[in-house]
Write a protein that holds these residues in place. Structure first.
Motif, short mmCIF file in Angstrom:
data_model
loop_
_atom_site.label_atom_id
_atom_site.label_comp_id
_atom_site.label_asym_id
_atom_site.label_seq_id
_atom_site.Cartn_x
_atom_site.Cartn_y
_atom_site.Cartn_z
N GLU A 9 -5.16 -3.12 -7.88
CA GLU A 9 -6.59 -3.24 -7.57
C GLU A 9 -7.41 -3.17 -8.86
O GLU A 9 -8.33 -3.98 -9.07
N ARG A 67 -9.71 -6.25 -10.98
CA ARG A 67 -11.11 -6.10 -11.40
C ARG A 67 -11.25 -6.38 -12.90
O ARG A 67 -12.15 -7.11 -13.32
N LEU A 120 -3.40 -6.68 -1.02
CA LEU A 120 -2.73 -5.45 -0.64
C LEU A 120 -2.14 -5.62 0.74
O LEU A 120 -2.83 -6.02 1.68
N GLU A 170 -3.12 1.16 -6.45
CA GLU A 170 -4.38 1.22 -7.20
C GLU A 170 -4.27 0.50 -8.54
O GLU A 170 -5.27 0.00 -9.07
N SER A 229 -6.65 -9.96 -5.75
CA SER A 229 -5.65 -8.98 -5.35
C SER A 229 -5.31 -9.18 -3.88
O SER A 229 -6.13 -9.66 -3.09
N THR A 277 0.81 -1.22 0.00
CA THR A 277 0.00 0.00 0.00
C THR A 277 0.84 1.27 0.00
O THR A 277 0.36 2.34 -0.38
#
Length: 281
Positions: free
Chosen positions: A244, A248, A256, A241, A254, A233
């Motif tokens: 992430e 999708r 993190l 991001e 995923s 992160t």
């Protein structure tokens, strides 16, 4: 950590590649390292032994890195994908579970898109190739246009443990994860002839005025195998991001990791190893 594997060498497209080999049974796993001053044993050093308990593990030093040849040629993500395919052919590896860190993540995605029959499962860690934004904007572009800064940086790494430790700590969320072994490994690589050549050329080819040239975002839907995107992160090189969003789009998974920067397999080895073992099972 003791050296977990046998060091080997093999010729691919007229160039000698060095690689680490561990594990006697199970499905094959191919691990791809990152850029800058990296090699098979550096970023993946804490993962090879745990993975080798259940898998046959192959970890090459990519062309231009570590103890492999570093010819004076243009280095691009596509060239690395081609060399990795050649490496798989040379070691009789028809199909493998693939994991790549940073630059190696982008190479892994490129391999999976080009030759989906050769990648049974794909994991990326703090991966390149999932977005275009440069970490420091135009400054990153300007630095990529010349190699003097990188040559000076490599020279300082080779001479100074303090500079090496500080450079690694800048990539990590917790400087305590930068142990003496990692510092020594990076210093040893920085002292090799042509250290940094592969990265300087790759960066020059990959960084454009509008951002990174390789961005697989629009093609991730086409990944045919199960996918896992791991990210810290606190990564200041490639934002979390990206992973992430990639998960999708690819209908993947995923992970993190909090309080973790860009050197994920060295900062959080237990978490990464456990998740890879689960994903590759």
């Amino acid at each position: 950590m003791t050296d977990p594997t046998e060091r080997r060498r093999i010729e691919v497209d007229g160039h000698e590649l060095r690689y680490l080999r561990a594990g006697e049974s199970g499905s094959p796993v191919l691990l791809l390292h990152g850029g800058q001053i990296d090699a098979a044993h550096v970023i993946w050093g804490e993962a090879i032994e745990p993975l080798a308990e259940r898998h046959r593990v192959f970890v090459p030093d990519l062309l231009g890195y570590g103890y492999s040849d570093a010819p004076d040629v243009p280095y691009t993500t596509e060239r690395h994908v081609t060399m990795v395919e050649g490496f798989m052919d040379a070691v009789d590896l028809d199909r493998a579970r693939v994991a790549g860190v940073s630059m190696g993540g982008g190479i892994g995605i490129g391999l999976a898109l080009r030759s989906p029959d050769r990648v049974s499962r794909l994991a990326t860690v703090a991966s390149h190739g999932l977005g275009r934004d440069l970490p420091n904007g135009k400054l990153t572009y300007l630095i990529s246009r010349q190699g003097a800064t990188n040559r000076l940086s490599v020279a300082l790494l080779a001479r100074s443990r303090a500079v090496t430790r500080a450079g690694l700590a800048a990539l990590a969320a917790d400087s305590a994860s930068i142990d003496d072994e990692l510092v020594e490994q990076v210093q040893e690589l920085a002292r090799l002839p042509n250290a940094g050549r592969g990265y300087r050329s790759w960066r020059r080819n990959e960084v454009g005025v509008r951002g990174f040239r390789t961005d697989y975002t629009d093609r991730l839907e086409g990944l045919e195998m199960p996918t896992l995107f791991v990210h810290g992160t606190e990564d200041e090189v490639f934002p979390a991001e990206w992973s992430e969003r990639a998960a999708r789009i690819a209908d993947g998974e995923s992970l993190l990791l909090e309080n973790c920067g860009h050197l994920v397999p060295r900062e959080r080895p237990a978490a990464v190893n456990d998740r890879l073992l689960e994903f590759f099972a």
